[in-house]
Design an enzyme around this catalytic site. Sequence first.
Site, PDB file in Angstrom:
ATOM      1  N   GLU A  27       0.828  -1.225   0.000  1.00 38.07           N
ATOM      2  CA  GLU A  27       0.000   0.000   0.000  1.00 38.07           C
ATOM      3  C   GLU A  27       0.855   1.264   0.000  1.00 38.07           C
ATOM      4  O   GLU A  27       2.069   1.218   0.236  1.00 38.07           O
ATOM      5  CB  GLU A  27      -0.945   0.006   1.209  1.00 38.07           C
ATOM      6  CG  GLU A  27      -0.215  -0.016   2.540  1.00 38.07           C
ATOM      7  CD  GLU A  27      -0.971   0.679   3.656  1.00 38.07           C
ATOM      8  OE1 GLU A  27      -1.444   1.812   3.440  1.00 38.07           O
ATOM      9  OE2 GLU A  27      -1.041   0.098   4.752  1.00 38.07           O
ATOM     10  N   ASP A 141     -16.681   5.514  14.193  1.00 36.22           N
ATOM     11  CA  ASP A 141     -15.469   5.458  13.373  1.00 36.22           C
ATOM     12  C   ASP A 141     -14.982   4.015  13.257  1.00 36.22           C
ATOM     13  O   ASP A 141     -14.314   3.484  14.141  1.00 36.22           O
ATOM     14  CB  ASP A 141     -14.379   6.358  13.963  1.00 36.22           C
ATOM     15  CG  ASP A 141     -13.178   6.474  13.034  1.00 36.22           C
ATOM     16  OD1 ASP A 141     -13.101   5.692  12.048  1.00 36.22           O
ATOM     17  OD2 ASP A 141     -12.309   7.327  13.272  1.00 36.22           O
ATOM     18  N   SER A 143     -13.063   1.682  10.378  1.00 39.66           N
ATOM     19  CA  SER A 143     -12.333   1.815   9.120  1.00 39.66           C
ATOM     20  C   SER A 143     -13.008   1.049   7.980  1.00 39.66           C
ATOM     21  O   SER A 143     -13.481  -0.081   8.161  1.00 39.66           O
ATOM     22  CB  SER A 143     -10.910   1.288   9.287  1.00 39.66           C
ATOM     23  OG  SER A 143     -10.243   1.313   8.046  1.00 39.66           O
ATOM     24  N   ASP A 145     -11.464  -0.360   5.888  1.00 39.01           N
ATOM     25  CA  ASP A 145     -10.641  -1.564   5.668  1.00 39.01           C
ATOM     26  C   ASP A 145     -11.407  -2.828   6.070  1.00 39.01           C
ATOM     27  O   ASP A 145     -11.274  -3.879   5.429  1.00 39.01           O
ATOM     28  CB  ASP A 145      -9.360  -1.515   6.505  1.00 39.01           C
ATOM     29  CG  ASP A 145      -8.387  -0.430   6.079  1.00 39.01           C
ATOM     30  OD1 ASP A 145      -8.609   0.212   5.036  1.00 39.01           O
ATOM     31  OD2 ASP A 145      -7.393  -0.227   6.820  1.00 39.01           O
ATOM     32  N   LYS A 162      -3.210  -2.258  16.434  1.00 31.74           N
ATOM     33  CA  LYS A 162      -2.596  -1.573  17.573  1.00 31.74           C
ATOM     34  C   LYS A 162      -3.677  -0.958  18.424  1.00 31.74           C
ATOM     35  O   LYS A 162      -4.788  -0.705  17.957  1.00 31.74           O
ATOM     36  CB  LYS A 162      -1.575  -0.559  17.095  1.00 31.74           C
ATOM     37  CG  LYS A 162      -2.127   0.584  16.295  1.00 31.74           C
ATOM     38  CD  LYS A 162      -1.018   1.539  15.940  1.00 31.74           C
ATOM     39  CE  LYS A 162      -0.229   1.073  14.729  1.00 31.74           C
ATOM     40  NZ  LYS A 162      -1.081   0.834  13.540  1.00 31.74           N
TER      41      LYS A 162
END
Length: 303
Positions: A27, A141, A143, A145, A162
Amino acid sequence: MNMNPYLDAAPEVADAISSGKPVVALESTIISHGMPYPQNVETALNVERIVRENGAVPATVAVIGGRLKAGLTQDQIEYLGKQGQKVAKASRRDLPVLVARGADGATTVATTMIIAAMAGIRVFATGGVGGVHRGAEVTMDISADLEELAQTGVMVVCAGAKSILDLGLTLEYLETKGVPVIGYGTDELPAFYTRKSGFGVDYRLDTPREVADAFRAKLQMGLKGGMLVTNPIPEEYSMDPDVINRAIDEAVSEANAQGIHGKKITPFLLARIAQITGGDSLASNIRLVYNNAALAAQIAGEL
Ligand code: PSU
Ligand code: MN
């Protein structure tokens, strides 16, 4: 090879795909937004070398001049690294306007998966994926992804999640979406800078072959979506959990105090954590990316 009129596969990548050679996607948000210059460029070039040393062809993904690129030149990588945050962070929702405008974009995990899938690349290595943020029960919130992992058939090799994220909620979300979470040589979800998080993974697999077999089975059954392979940071580069967790907590409170949200939050936290740890977190981050690149290339070789 591909019919997508917006996609440019680099010649070496196109050759590898058409002759069935292993390819690993990489990426570019990590280059423009995840690390400072010049470490970002140095890391991106080293990652490509490591993929090659492990028998696969690297395809760093980005949007350049409105074109979806699978495979960049060294000059393009340097450009993305030097431009840094001036390049748009491109997630799924950003692609239509960036492409129509002929603009540049640094691709997140979600967008890199999309472009990899268009090009016929099945394996992708990075550092960390986005997830469910702390406080998401209020901010929502989460992601893009995670949604991409639910939809797009690309395996993502990362170092776990993380604790800028809510790891428990991230795992719940992935379970709901039917995304297998694999621990590479571990029963526990790695926490990026450290090898342990206290949360279990769905399955522990111990060899590149086992991971490739599971993913092939998923693809051949026609089960939509990808797979998340979590690979613990090598012991010698892992951080003291107390030190890193304190830095993360401090960075998260600063972000909240300053009202930072949306696509800015992850880059802000990464940069602050690197400052607070005096660069130690960046050094660990670089090492874990190298470790993931090597594993992804080996898995691609088995696939
Ligand atoms: N985590 C990292 N480094 C990164 C990112 C996440 O340790 O560079 C980047 C990846 O590109 C990931 C994106 O896809 O942040 C997630 O951003 P968001 O949370 O805004 O979806
Ligand atoms: Mn977000």
